[in-house]
Design an enzyme around this catalytic site. Sequence first.
Site, mmCIF file in Angstrom:
data_model
loop_
_atom_site.group_PDB
_atom_site.id
_atom_site.type_symbol
_atom_site.label_atom_id
_atom_site.label_comp_id
_atom_site.label_asym_id
_atom_site.label_seq_id
_atom_site.Cartn_x
_atom_site.Cartn_y
_atom_site.Cartn_z
ATOM 1 N N TYR A 174 0.854 -1.184 0.000
ATOM 2 C CA TYR A 174 0.000 0.000 0.000
ATOM 3 C C TYR A 174 0.891 1.235 0.000
ATOM 4 C CZ TYR A 174 -3.269 3.576 1.624
ATOM 5 O OH TYR A 174 -4.019 4.714 1.725
ATOM 6 N N GLU B 247 -3.633 7.579 -4.057
ATOM 7 C CA GLU B 247 -3.435 6.287 -3.409
ATOM 8 C C GLU B 247 -3.197 5.173 -4.423
ATOM 9 O OE1 GLU B 247 -6.158 4.601 -0.011
ATOM 10 O OE2 GLU B 247 -6.783 3.696 -1.904
#
Length: 381
Positions: free
Chosen positions: A101, A189
């Site tokens: 992530y 993101e």
Amino acid sequence: MKIQEYQAKQIFQKYEIPIPRGQVALNASFVRQIAEDLGDKVVVKAQVLVGGRGKAGGIRLADDPDEAEDIATEMMGMEINGFPIHKVLVEEAVDIKKELYLSIGTDRMNATPVIIASEYGGIDIEDAAEEAPEKIARIPIDPMVGLCDFQIRGLAVSIDLPRKHWKKFAQIANALWQIYQNDDASLVEINPLVISEQNGLMALDGKMTIDDNALFRHPELADLRDLDMENPSEVEAQKYGITYVHMTGNIGCLVNGAGLAMATMDILKLKGGEPANFLDIGGGAGAEKVSSALRILFSDPQVKAVLINIFGGITRCDEIAHGITAAIAEQKKLKVPLVIRLVGTNAEEGTKILEKQKLPIAHSLVEAAEKAISLSGVKKK
Ligand code: GDP
Ligand code: MN
């Protein structure tokens, strides 16, 4: 404003963040053609602005163009979280070794950008954040200094990234920082950022939120807005310069001024009611704006009563009263009861206009809140 994955990935590509080859499609036969061109296994990804598409059946692997077409046909008729699927992204399927992530977001509490990374990327990052917050590394970025190499190396160490991927990782992190700044994003993101078998690090998903207040200086980004994906009442409100946020309760609120709107919602809650929305018509609003705002509230099936709370300063209460009567005149029969509180500039004139219409007037905010709750017929909390 949120943008779709395929749009975020187009931006990623400009900044040389590696992404899988692929193309967006509006119909199943084009999906087939894209799959043929890609020439291998593909993944078909629903383009909707909600998280958790994977778990909701919006991300599916296809072995060949036939299967890709079938999946797309099925998906195009589906909804995810109430949002219909109109577009799918077709990409070459990637062999995933590990899902990481990586994001840059805005830490409002500390008033700073923050870069976040985790070795537990993928669809369960929220669980990881809750169960093992220490597995998520967060480093604030000083906007005057920018993202520094030592910070990126620190992140690489904390997510246990093999040394051979560090260079690419630094390039991707720097690209995210450039995008965050250049596009006035509040979030950029990549989840998952994968270590792939063939190509090293790759952005398999992309999410971006752009600050609405900065859209005026990014016409090319403003064009990416997908109105199908937004609450229609919020879109309508924007047209009239009304600040409106839909919520879960049953009492519609129409207020002038953001602070007063918040206070009105607080009083409603204190008295056992639940606001259906935040709505600020702003200072100096005229009759037309008031009637547009009321129309938005009347069109919300959740609304069982409307509370209008106006503090006249530049705003004139008689103008407001005219707006209210105009909106009511449009309706043959009032669908939900109203309670109105007017104080300040021209309140007397306003009250007279409303009394002629036999509309319930309240003299204090507490009285107005209590009346609205009882007229809504919804049980108090
Ligand atoms: P989200 O659920 O809306 O966040 O959608 P993502 O694009 O992040 O995809 C969800 C999950 O699907 C990923 O975490 C991967 O595990 C899987 N996935 C997505 N694309 C591929 C792919 O090309 N190959 C493989 N094997 N899995 C994929
Ligand atoms: Mn994802």
